[in-house]
Design a protein around this motif. Structure first.
Motif, mmCIF file in Angstrom:
data_model
loop_
_atom_site.group_PDB
_atom_site.id
_atom_site.type_symbol
_atom_site.label_atom_id
_atom_site.label_comp_id
_atom_site.label_asym_id
_atom_site.label_seq_id
_atom_site.Cartn_x
_atom_site.Cartn_y
_atom_site.Cartn_z
ATOM 1 N N TYR A 718 0.818 -1.211 0.000
ATOM 2 C CA TYR A 718 0.000 0.000 0.000
ATOM 3 C C TYR A 718 0.854 1.264 0.000
ATOM 4 C CZ TYR A 718 -3.553 -3.423 1.206
ATOM 5 O OH TYR A 718 -4.364 -4.513 1.199
ATOM 6 N N LYS A 719 1.984 1.220 0.585
ATOM 7 C CA LYS A 719 2.835 2.416 0.610
ATOM 8 C C LYS A 719 3.313 2.753 -0.810
ATOM 9 C CE LYS A 719 4.523 2.094 5.365
ATOM 10 N NZ LYS A 719 5.726 2.010 6.237
ATOM 11 N N ALA A 720 3.751 1.695 -1.511
ATOM 12 C CA ALA A 720 4.191 1.947 -2.893
ATOM 13 C C ALA A 720 3.013 2.419 -3.740
ATOM 14 C CB ALA A 720 4.802 0.676 -3.482
ATOM 15 N N ALA A 721 1.838 1.824 -3.477
ATOM 16 C CA ALA A 721 0.633 2.238 -4.218
ATOM 17 C C ALA A 721 0.316 3.701 -3.930
ATOM 18 C CB ALA A 721 -0.534 1.337 -3.864
ATOM 19 N N LEU A 722 0.412 4.078 -2.597
ATOM 20 C CA LEU A 722 0.147 5.475 -2.217
ATOM 21 C C LEU A 722 1.123 6.411 -2.916
ATOM 22 C CD1 LEU A 722 -1.248 7.635 -0.477
ATOM 23 C CD2 LEU A 722 0.391 7.064 1.365
ATOM 24 N N THR A 747 -8.860 5.394 -1.390
ATOM 25 C CA THR A 747 -8.944 3.952 -1.112
ATOM 26 C C THR A 747 -7.679 3.455 -0.409
ATOM 27 O OG1 THR A 747 -10.376 3.627 -3.017
ATOM 28 C CG2 THR A 747 -9.283 1.673 -2.146
ATOM 29 N N VAL A 748 -6.487 3.842 -0.951
ATOM 30 C CA VAL A 748 -5.242 3.352 -0.371
ATOM 31 C C VAL A 748 -4.989 3.983 1.007
ATOM 32 C CG1 VAL A 748 -3.687 5.025 -1.448
ATOM 33 C CG2 VAL A 748 -2.846 2.729 -0.868
ATOM 34 N N LEU A 749 -5.420 5.243 1.190
ATOM 35 C CA LEU A 749 -5.280 5.912 2.502
ATOM 36 C C LEU A 749 -6.151 5.214 3.543
ATOM 37 C CD1 LEU A 749 -5.204 9.670 1.440
ATOM 38 C CD2 LEU A 749 -3.344 8.395 2.524
ATOM 39 N N GLU A 750 -7.324 4.820 3.077
ATOM 40 C CA GLU A 750 -8.228 4.129 3.989
ATOM 41 C C GLU A 750 -7.620 2.796 4.432
ATOM 42 O OE1 GLU A 750 -12.964 2.830 4.250
ATOM 43 O OE2 GLU A 750 -12.188 3.831 2.438
ATOM 44 N N LYS A 751 -6.908 2.100 3.437
ATOM 45 C CA LYS A 751 -6.274 0.837 3.766
ATOM 46 C C LYS A 751 -5.115 1.051 4.756
ATOM 47 C CE LYS A 751 -7.463 -1.585 -0.502
ATOM 48 N NZ LYS A 751 -8.289 -2.614 0.148
ATOM 49 N N LEU A 752 -4.549 2.251 4.744
ATOM 50 C CA LEU A 752 -3.452 2.574 5.674
ATOM 51 C C LEU A 752 -3.998 3.225 6.964
ATOM 52 C CD1 LEU A 752 -0.862 4.002 3.119
ATOM 53 C CD2 LEU A 752 -0.710 1.835 4.365
ATOM 54 N N TRP A 753 -5.330 3.171 7.180
ATOM 55 C CA TRP A 753 -5.987 3.705 8.361
ATOM 56 C C TRP A 753 -5.751 5.209 8.531
ATOM 57 C CZ3 TRP A 753 -9.270 0.267 10.244
ATOM 58 C CH2 TRP A 753 -9.031 -1.087 10.003
ATOM 59 N N ARG A 754 -5.687 5.852 7.434
ATOM 60 C CA ARG A 754 -5.545 7.327 7.482
ATOM 61 C C ARG A 754 -6.876 7.903 6.999
ATOM 62 N NH1 ARG A 754 0.333 7.834 4.641
ATOM 63 N NH2 ARG A 754 -0.179 10.082 4.727
ATOM 64 N N ASP A 755 -7.879 7.742 7.864
ATOM 65 C CA ASP A 755 -9.270 8.010 7.475
ATOM 66 C C ASP A 755 -9.526 9.474 7.126
ATOM 67 O OD1 ASP A 755 -9.774 5.353 7.803
ATOM 68 O OD2 ASP A 755 -10.552 5.586 9.866
ATOM 69 N N GLU A 756 -8.984 10.393 7.909
ATOM 70 C CA GLU A 756 -9.250 11.819 7.611
ATOM 71 C C GLU A 756 -8.697 12.197 6.240
ATOM 72 O OE1 GLU A 756 -7.863 14.360 10.671
ATOM 73 O OE2 GLU A 756 -9.133 13.471 12.258
ATOM 74 N N GLU A 757 -7.485 11.701 5.962
ATOM 75 C CA GLU A 757 -6.907 12.003 4.636
ATOM 76 C C GLU A 757 -7.704 11.296 3.537
ATOM 77 O OE1 GLU A 757 -2.472 12.054 4.419
ATOM 78 O OE2 GLU A 757 -2.674 11.205 6.463
ATOM 79 N N ALA A 758 -8.178 10.086 3.908
ATOM 80 C CA ALA A 758 -8.990 9.352 2.926
ATOM 81 C C ALA A 758 -10.273 10.121 2.630
ATOM 82 C CB ALA A 758 -9.311 7.960 3.440
ATOM 83 N N ASP A 759 -10.906 10.616 3.734
ATOM 84 C CA ASP A 759 -12.146 11.372 3.548
ATOM 85 C C ASP A 759 -11.920 12.611 2.695
ATOM 86 O OD1 ASP A 759 -15.018 11.567 4.391
ATOM 87 O OD2 ASP A 759 -14.286 13.511 5.144
ATOM 88 N N ALA A 760 -10.789 13.286 2.918
ATOM 89 C CA ALA A 760 -10.465 14.480 2.123
ATOM 90 C C ALA A 760 -10.247 14.108 0.651
ATOM 91 C CB ALA A 760 -9.221 15.151 2.696
ATOM 92 N N ALA A 761 -9.626 12.935 0.426
ATOM 93 C CA ALA A 761 -9.388 12.489 -0.958
ATOM 94 C C ALA A 761 -10.708 12.177 -1.649
ATOM 95 C CB ALA A 761 -8.483 11.263 -0.959
#
Length: 784
Positions: A718-722, A747-761
């Motif tokens: 996921y890091k490489a994907a991010l 999607t990838v941020l959510e998989k990395l449990w970075r929900d706020e950034e995921a929500d912003a994306a």
């Protein structure tokens, strides 16, 4: 000396009588017009500023019952008009005329006086040329007594007109006078059928006509013109019996003699010839008799005796017609015995004295004309043609051919300027004429001596000749002259441009044509080699048997490839594949492969590439390593993914991350994606990403990033994907792709449990393109 000859022409219309009399006084012709009517009528003369009568108008109170036809003789023209039931006669003169009212009848009236009358029952108009005949005009005093003149009471007996036998002439006021005039005009205009028809009508209607002898005489003349010799003989018998003392007897005798000779009765002909020669030796018709006698002897085979009579006629006559005819007969005799030079002298005399003579018998004149042309007396033939042309019109059947022949004949003489004028006249009148080709040949033959003209002018003249007269002697000469001119001016390509025409020339006439072509070919080849025009070099070598050495093959190959002439390029390459020189062999094998790839001959590429790879695999020379790229592209077109993978390994080994191979790496990514081989996708996608960053050119984005992202996701990296999906923030994307990129980022941020950034994306995906599928997915992900 006074001679008076009266001709009478009368017309009766209602009570109106119009008559014309012709006469001669002191050898001067004049005419008298009488106009009579039962009622008095007005005649008024109209004069110009010089007191010359220009017109006379006579006015009648009623119109005639019959149509009045226009009358005309040598002195008057009489026309009619009707207006408001009033009839007018209009008399116009051709020379001069005098109007006189006839008030008194000298057969009835004893007393006459000078009367100035405006009305009369009888008016007389005298037509004359210079002096008014018989009448002397004296100016009277303004003041005086007009005394009448009274005749003696005892009248002398009156005798009217008498004929040659002393018998009274009863002049009938009929149509035979005007018909006689028409007969003469018909004969003059060579309208013999109309003339004969009218003679028969007049003789039938007016058996006792005053012109009976003249009518019969003209009948004989018409029969003679029509070559109806039997009727000439029969009519002449009557004429000579009835009018033995007539002034036309010599001509009738000559025509009778000719007629008998023409039907083969030479004995009878001799009788009339003897009469003519003995009784009328001073007549010009005696000279015509000499000619007719000569013709009879000529037809019987006595040509030498005939010649004597023709010469006798020519020497003794003062008549231009007889002289011309005799000279013509002598010319025909001379030319028939191959003495065209003497014959030409006689024809020249006719042309100078009476050229129109040749119009009398056009058929014979044309035959004579062509005889002189055959004897190469072109000027004489052309002059006869000129006479005929001047006396005919363009509507005549032979006008075109005569005009063409005249110009052609003159072109073969020294009269070049006159020839050019005649030939140009033909071209002007007959743009697409029957004899256009012959005329142009004659005209163009005049131009070969034009050596003073400049180069372009001479070439233009030769081109015209060649185009018009190919395979003709004139056209052949023009080809040769043009070839020489071009060669002398080092215009070698132009010489070769019409090589076939030059080679078609007869070698006996033009022996140096092969040398001109060979030398021109060498000149063209030398120029082409200097300018690296390899195709032209090859063409010259093939067309003119000039062998080229191998040193020129490279240039030829390059030109062929540049011009897409792949067959030529492959032929040149094939010829060098078996070279003993290893470097040459590798070079031409590589070029052979390039030609096959350009033409889609993929099966040959594979075999040739294998051979080349064997030759270069142990070499440090990288010049031909491009064969791996060609081989990869070939396998791609053959849809052989396994071979593509083998080839890409070599490409990557040799060239590394080269921008030239970016499309090839993309193709391998697609293969990996189809095979679900995430490792392959990641390997070659990273190569593409590296190439784009190195070259700062992102032509394959965002396809490569999306594909690499998915491979990383599949591998749970996921890091490489991010990292790869976030790298697209720096790329310029359209709204749809931006929405997709932001959704994948979320999607990838959510998989990395970075929900706020995921929500912003996700929110960024919705804002990028609210109505897109990616926005809907982002909204759903956001709502969970």
């Amino acid at each position: 000396m006074k001679q008076i000859l009266f001709l009478l022409l009368c017309f009766n219309l209602f009570a109106l009588e119009v008559s014309i009399q012709g006469a001669k006084e002191n050898f001067q012709n004049y005419s008298i017009l009488h106009i009579r009517n039962t009622d008095t009528f007005l005649c008024q003369d109209m004069k110009d500023d010089f007191d010359k009568t220009t017109q006379i108008a006579c006015v009648f109170s009623k119109e005639p019952s019959a149509k009045f036809n226009t009358l005309q003789n040598d002195f008057f023209e009489i026309t009619s008009q009707s207006k408001n039931k009033t009839f007018f006669l209009i008399i116009k003169p051709f020379y001069k005329m005098k109007l006189i009212p006839i008030i008194f009848d000298l057969q009835k009236d004893d007393t006459v006086f000078d009367a100035e009358a405006s009305l009369s029952q009888h008016w007389m108009i005298i037509g004359y040329k210079e002096e008014l005949p018989f009448i002397k005009h004296e100016t009277s005093q303004e003041v005086g007594v007009n005394f009448p003149f009274t005749l003696a009471k005892d009248k002398l007996p009156y005798v009217g007109a008498l004929d040659l036998k002393g018998n009274p002439i009863h002049i009938q006021k009929v149509q035979d006078v005007s018909d006689y005039i028409r007969i003469k005009n018909y004969y003059k205009d060579n309208k013999y059928a109309l003339c004969l028809e009218l003679i028969d009508e007049v003789m039938a209607e007016y058996p006792n006509s005053l012109f009976k002898s003249e009518l019969l005489f003209y009948k004989i003349r018409v029969f003679a013109k029509q070559k109806d010799y039997d009727n000439v003989i029969e009519s002449a018998k009557i004429y000579l019996r009835e009018y033995s003392s007539d002034e036309n007897v010599p001509e009738v005798l000559s025509l009778s003699a000719k007629a008998y000779s023409k039907i083969g009765l030479s004995t009878d002909a001799d009788y009339f010839f003897d009469r003519l020669f003995s009784e009328h030796k001073d007549s010009e018709y005696c000279k015509w008799g000499y000619i007719y006698m000569g013709e009879m002897l000529e037809e019987s085979g006595s040509a030498s005796k005939a010649l004597e009579f023709f010469e006798k006629a020519l020497q003794e006559t003062n008549d231009i017609d007889i002289a011309a005819y005799a000279a013509y007969k002598l010319a025909r005799y001379k030319i028939s015995y191959s003495n065209s030079k003497e014959a030409a002298k006689y024809i020249e005399k006719i042309l100078n004295a009476k050229p129109v003579f040749f119009m009398d018998d056009l058929k014979d004149s044309k035959e004579m004309m062509y005889l002189f042309a055959e004897e190469k007396h072109f000027v004489i033939a052309a002059d006869i043609a000129k006479v005929i042309l001047e006396n005919t019109t363009t509507s005549d059947d032979d006008y075109e051919v005569l005009l063409s022949k005249r110009g052609i004949w003159l072109s073969m003489s020294d009269k070049k300027e006159e020839a050019l004028k005649s030939l140009n006249e033909y071209i002007k009148l007959y743009k697409y004429g029957t004899y256009e080709d012959e005329v142009k040949v004659a005209k163009d033959s005049l131009f070969f001596d034009n050596t003073d003209a400049n180069l372009s002018t001479r070439l233009s003249e030769y081109d015209t000749l060649i185009e018009t007269y190919m395979n003709d002697t004139i056209g052949n000469r023009a080809i040769y002259e043009k070839a020489k001119l071009l060669y002398e001016n080092k215009m070698y390509s132009d010489v070769l441009g019409f090589k076939e025409s030059i080679l078609s020339l007869e070698s006996e006439v033009y022996p140096d044509t092969d040398a001109i072509i060979k030398e021109s070919a060498i000149g063209v080849m030398q120029r082409a080699l200097k300018e690296k025009e390899c195709q032209e070099v090859l063409n010259i070598s093939a067309d003119y048997n000039i062998t080229l050495s191998n040193e020129w093959d490279e240039g030829i190959y390059e030109c062929a490839m540049k011009g897409a002439d792949f067959l030529l390029a492959k032929r040149i390459a094939s010829e060098n594949l078996k070279s003993k020189d290893l470097q040459q062999r590798k070079k031409w094998l590589y070029r052979y492969i390039k030609v096959d790839f350009a033409t889609g001959n993929y099966s040959d590429i594979v075999e040739a590439s294998k051979e080349l790879i064997v030759l270069i695999q142990d070499s440090d020379d990288l010049e031909y390593r491009d064969v791996y790229r060609i081989l990869f592209d070939t396998y791609q077109r053959l849809e052989n993914p396994n071979k593509m993978l083998d080839a890409i390994v070599e490409i990557q080994r040799i060239y590394g991350a080269s921008y030239l191979d970016i499309e090839r790496y993309i193709a391998v990514m697609v293969i990996g994606n189809n095979l679900k081989d995430d490792n392959m996708v990641i390997k070659y996608a990273k190569e593409v990403d590296t190439i784009q960053k190195t070259s700062n050119s992102y032509t394959q984005s965002p396809f490569v990033e999306f594909t690499l992202y998915q491979a990383y996701i599949n591998k749970e990296n996921y890091k490489a994907a991010l990292e790869i999906i976030k790298s697209l923030d720096a790329r310029e994307l359209d709204a749809e792709k931006r929405a997709r990129q932001k959704y994948l980022l979320g999607t990838v941020l959510e998989k990395l449990w970075r929900d706020e950034e995921a929500d912003a994306a996700y929110q960024a995906a919705i804002e990028a393109k609210p109505d897109s599928a990616w926005a809907k997915l982002a909204k759903s992900a956001k709502d969970i």
